[in-house]
Design a protein around this motif. Structure first.
Motif, PDB file in Angstrom:
ATOM      1  N   HIS A   1       1.653  -2.141   9.939  1.00 19.97           N
ATOM      2  CA  HIS A   1       2.443  -2.108   8.713  1.00 19.97           C
ATOM      3  C   HIS A   1       3.940  -2.123   8.986  1.00 19.97           C
ATOM      4  O   HIS A   1       4.410  -1.682  10.044  1.00 19.97           O
ATOM      5  CB  HIS A   1       2.080  -0.878   7.873  1.00 19.97           C
ATOM      6  CG  HIS A   1       2.074   0.405   8.644  1.00 19.97           C
ATOM      7  ND1 HIS A   1       0.925   0.887   9.258  1.00 19.97           N
ATOM      8  CD2 HIS A   1       3.060   1.300   8.925  1.00 19.97           C
ATOM      9  CE1 HIS A   1       1.218   2.031   9.872  1.00 19.97           C
ATOM     10  NE2 HIS A   1       2.501   2.301   9.693  1.00 19.97           N
TER      11      HIS A   1
ATOM     12  N   ASP B   1      -4.429  -0.577  11.233  1.00 17.15           N
ATOM     13  CA  ASP B   1      -3.511  -0.721  10.107  1.00 17.15           C
ATOM     14  C   ASP B   1      -2.124  -0.985  10.676  1.00 17.15           C
ATOM     15  O   ASP B   1      -1.441  -0.081  11.154  1.00 17.15           O
ATOM     16  CB  ASP B   1      -3.510   0.552   9.253  1.00 17.15           C
ATOM     17  CG  ASP B   1      -2.667   0.433   7.987  1.00 17.15           C
ATOM     18  OD1 ASP B   1      -1.609  -0.235   8.041  1.00 17.15           O
ATOM     19  OD2 ASP B   1      -3.043   1.019   6.959  1.00 17.15           O
TER      20      ASP B   1
ATOM     21  N   SER C   1       1.092  -4.012   4.592  1.00 14.36           N
ATOM     22  CA  SER C   1       0.054  -3.626   5.545  1.00 14.36           C
ATOM     23  C   SER C   1      -1.004  -4.703   5.713  1.00 14.36           C
ATOM     24  O   SER C   1      -1.435  -5.334   4.739  1.00 14.36           O
ATOM     25  CB  SER C   1      -0.608  -2.329   5.061  1.00 14.36           C
ATOM     26  OG  SER C   1      -1.781  -2.041   5.786  1.00 14.36           O
TER      27      SER C   1
ATOM     28  N   ASP D   1       1.164   5.301   1.187  1.00 12.77           N
ATOM     29  CA  ASP D   1       0.855   5.909   2.477  1.00 12.77           C
ATOM     30  C   ASP D   1       1.161   7.390   2.422  1.00 12.77           C
ATOM     31  O   ASP D   1       1.716   7.907   1.445  1.00 12.77           O
ATOM     32  CB  ASP D   1       1.655   5.233   3.604  1.00 12.77           C
ATOM     33  CG  ASP D   1       3.134   5.549   3.541  1.00 12.77           C
ATOM     34  OD1 ASP D   1       3.620   6.280   4.399  1.00 12.77           O
ATOM     35  OD2 ASP D   1       3.805   5.089   2.594  1.00 12.77           O
TER      36      ASP D   1
ATOM     37  N   ARG E   1      -4.634   2.763  16.001  1.00 10.18           N
ATOM     38  CA  ARG E   1      -5.218   2.848  14.657  1.00 10.18           C
ATOM     39  C   ARG E   1      -4.171   2.619  13.575  1.00 10.18           C
ATOM     40  O   ARG E   1      -4.465   2.097  12.495  1.00 10.18           O
ATOM     41  CB  ARG E   1      -5.873   4.210  14.440  1.00 10.18           C
ATOM     42  CG  ARG E   1      -4.868   5.360  14.463  1.00 10.18           C
ATOM     43  CD  ARG E   1      -5.349   6.636  13.810  1.00 10.18           C
ATOM     44  NE  ARG E   1      -4.286   7.627  13.825  1.00 10.18           N
ATOM     45  CZ  ARG E   1      -3.436   7.834  12.826  1.00 10.18           C
ATOM     46  NH1 ARG E   1      -3.523   7.124  11.724  1.00 10.18           N
ATOM     47  NH2 ARG E   1      -2.492   8.744  12.924  1.00 10.18           N
ATOM     48  N   SER E   2      -2.930   3.080  13.824  1.00  9.21           N
ATOM     49  CA  SER E   2      -1.842   2.994  12.858  1.00  9.21           C
ATOM     50  C   SER E   2      -0.600   2.528  13.590  1.00  9.21           C
ATOM     51  O   SER E   2      -0.203   3.139  14.581  1.00  9.21           O
ATOM     52  CB  SER E   2      -1.601   4.357  12.206  1.00  9.21           C
ATOM     53  OG  SER E   2      -0.481   4.327  11.334  1.00  9.21           O
TER      54      SER E   2
ATOM     55  N   LYS F   1       0.832  -1.201   0.000  1.00  8.36           N
ATOM     56  CA  LYS F   1       0.000   0.000   0.000  1.00  8.36           C
ATOM     57  C   LYS F   1       0.865   1.247   0.000  1.00  8.36           C
ATOM     58  O   LYS F   1       1.945   1.284   0.599  1.00  8.36           O
ATOM     59  CB  LYS F   1      -0.889   0.037   1.261  1.00  8.36           C
ATOM     60  CG  LYS F   1      -2.001  -1.001   1.283  1.00  8.36           C
ATOM     61  CD  LYS F   1      -2.973  -0.738   2.426  1.00  8.36           C
ATOM     62  CE  LYS F   1      -3.719   0.560   2.255  1.00  8.36           C
ATOM     63  NZ  LYS F   1      -4.716   0.789   3.322  1.00  8.36           N
TER      64      LYS F   1
ATOM     65  N   PHE G   1      -4.801  -5.307   8.115  1.00  4.52           N
ATOM     66  CA  PHE G   1      -5.798  -4.604   8.916  1.00  4.52           C
ATOM     67  C   PHE G   1      -6.365  -5.548   9.968  1.00  4.52           C
ATOM     68  O   PHE G   1      -6.964  -6.574   9.646  1.00  4.52           O
ATOM     69  CB  PHE G   1      -6.933  -4.079   8.042  1.00  4.52           C
ATOM     70  CG  PHE G   1      -7.930  -3.250   8.796  1.00  4.52           C
ATOM     71  CD1 PHE G   1      -7.560  -2.065   9.406  1.00  4.52           C
ATOM     72  CD2 PHE G   1      -9.254  -3.660   8.905  1.00  4.52           C
ATOM     73  CE1 PHE G   1      -8.470  -1.299  10.106  1.00  4.52           C
ATOM     74  CE2 PHE G   1     -10.180  -2.900   9.598  1.00  4.52           C
ATOM     75  CZ  PHE G   1      -9.786  -1.715  10.202  1.00  4.52           C
TER      76      PHE G   1
ATOM     77  N   THR H   1       4.209   0.620   2.189  1.00  5.40           N
ATOM     78  CA  THR H   1       4.217  -0.338   3.294  1.00  5.40           C
ATOM     79  C   THR H   1       3.719  -1.712   2.884  1.00  5.40           C
ATOM     80  O   THR H   1       3.001  -1.856   1.894  1.00  5.40           O
ATOM     81  CB  THR H   1       3.307   0.136   4.453  1.00  5.40           C
ATOM     82  OG1 THR H   1       1.936   0.149   3.999  1.00  5.40           O
ATOM     83  CG2 THR H   1       3.700   1.506   4.966  1.00  5.40           C
TER      84      THR H   1
END
Length: 319
Positions: free
Chosen positions: A262, A260, A32, A24, A221-222, A22, A34, A30
Motif C-alpha cells: 500500500h 497487502d 492498496s 486502515d 504481510r503488510s 481502503k 493484494f 491507503t
C-alpha cells in the motif's frame, strides 16, 4: 534504468493506478493491492534506491539490532537511529506516568498543527534523553516486546524452551545447503495480540542455495511501499550478503513477496515526485576482510560503495 530499482518503481505505479482505496488501522487511508512480487539480482548491484536518498547506516544498525536479538530502542538511539521511536513513545505517552502535553494521535496532529508539532518534538527529545540516560526508564518504556529480534534469536516454545532460529539456519546453510527448511519466522501467533508494539510486517524469510549462490525470499504481510519497503529491500539484501559471506557463497537473488502492499494517502505526492526522477547506477557492498560471523557484526564491518542518489523525500509515519 537499473532493473532492480525499476521493479520497485513499477510497483509504485501499479499501486497508484490500480490500488483499492481502503481504510486502515492508523486512520490514514491507503491505495492498496493484494499480492505482488519483486526480484532483485544481487549480482547486479546492491538494491538501495537512488531515486531518493536512503540512509544505509540506519538500515545496517537496525539489522544489527535484529541479529543481536535486541528489542529495546536504547541500542538504536546510541547509533543515531530513530526508526522505532514512535512506537516506544506512544507507549510512554499513554501511560499513567506521563504528565506532559496531550499527545493523542500525534502522528496526524503534528502534520496539521505547527504549535503541536513543536510540543511533540520537545516531548520526543525528552523521551529520547531519558531512554539514553536512565536504564530503568529505558527498560520500562524503550522495550517493544517480542518483536523481530526476540523471534529470530529467542523464540519461546510452549515447553519453556528457546529456539535460536537465525543461528540454526546459518548452520543449516553451511552443513545442509540443499535443505528446504532454511526458514526464519517472526510471526508468532501467541505474541501478536498482546506482546508486540507492532506485529511483524516482514513475517517470514527463507534462504535457497544453488550454483554456489545464496538467495533469500521474504514474505511481507503488510508493506508501506514508500517508507518501509525501501528499508526492507536493503535490509534483507544486506542480510543475504552477510550470511553468504560467512557461508562461503556468492549472492544470488532477493525475492520480495508482498501481501497487502500500500501507499498511504498522505504519501501520494511524495511517490509521484520520486517517480519523476531518473535512477542512478546501483551502489555495491564491501564487507570487511576481518568479518567472520553475522553474530559478531559491527557497523564498521560493512561499507556502501559508490552510492549516488537524488535528495531524500520526507513523509509522515503512520503509527
Amino acid at each position: 534504468m537499473q532493473t532492480n530499482e525499476f521493479a520497485y518503481l513499477e510497483l509504485c505505479k501499479q499501486v497508484l493506478s490500480d490500488g483499492h482505496q481502503k481504510g486502515d488501522r492508523t486512520g490514514t487511508g491507503t491505495h492498496s493491492l493484494f499480492g505482488a512480487q519483486m526480484r532483485f539480482n544481487l549480482q547486479d548491484g546492491f538494491p538501495l534506491l537512488t531515486t531518493k536518498k536512503v540512509n544505509f547506516k540506519l538500515i545496517a544498525s537496525e539489522l544489527i539490532w535484529f541479529i543481536r536479538g535486541d528489542t529495546n530502542i536504547q541500542f538504536l538511539l546510541k547509533h543515531g537511529n530513530n526508526i522505532w521511536n514512535e512506537w516506544a513513545f506512544e507507549k510512554w505517552v499513554k501511560s499513567s506516568e506521563y504528565t506532559g502535553s496531550d499527545m493523542t494521535d500525534f502522528g496526524r496532529r503534528r502534520l496539521e498543527d505547527d504549535d503541536f508539532d513543536a510540543r511533540y518534538k520537545e516531548e520526543m527529545e525528552y523521551f529520547k534523553t531519558r531512554i539514553l540516560e536512565d536504564d530503568a526508564f529505558a527498560e520500562k518504556y524503550g522495550d517493544l516486546g517480542s518483536v523481530y529480534g526476540k523471534q529470530w534469536r529467542n523464540w519461546e516454545t510452549s515447553r519453556g524452551e528457546t529456539i535460536d532460529q537465525l543461528k540454526n539456519v546459518v548452520e543449516s546453510i553451511k552443513h545442509n545447503p540443499n535443505s528446504r527448511r532454511h526458514i526464519v519466522t517472526a510471526w508468532n501467533p501467541e505474541d501478536v495480540p498482546s506482546n508486540m508494539a507492532l506485529p511483524p510486517c516482514h513475517a517470514m524469510f527463507q534462504f535457497y542455495v544453488a550454483d554456489n549462490k545464496l538467495s533469500c525470499q521474504l514474505y511481507q504481510r503488510s508493506a508501506d511501499l514508500f517508507l518501509g519497503v525501501p528499508f526492507n529491500i536493503a535490509s534483507y539484501a544486506l542480510l543475504t550478503h552477510l550470511i553468504a559471506h560467512e557461508c562461503g557463497l556468492e549472492v544470488g537473488e532477493f525475492v520480495h513477496t508482498l501481501g497487502d502492499v500500500h501507499i498511504y494517502n498522505n504519501h501520494v505526492d511524495q511517490v509521484q515526485l520520486q517517480l519523476s526522477r531518473k535512477p542512478y547506477p546501483l551502489p555495491s557492498i564491501k564487507i570487511n576482510d576481518t568479518f567472520h560471523s553475522v553474530f559478531d557484526l559491527s557497523i564498521d564491518d560493512v561499507e556502501l560503495v559508490n552510492y549516488q542518489s537524488h535528495p531524500g523525500i520526507k513523509a509522515p509515519i503512520a503509527v
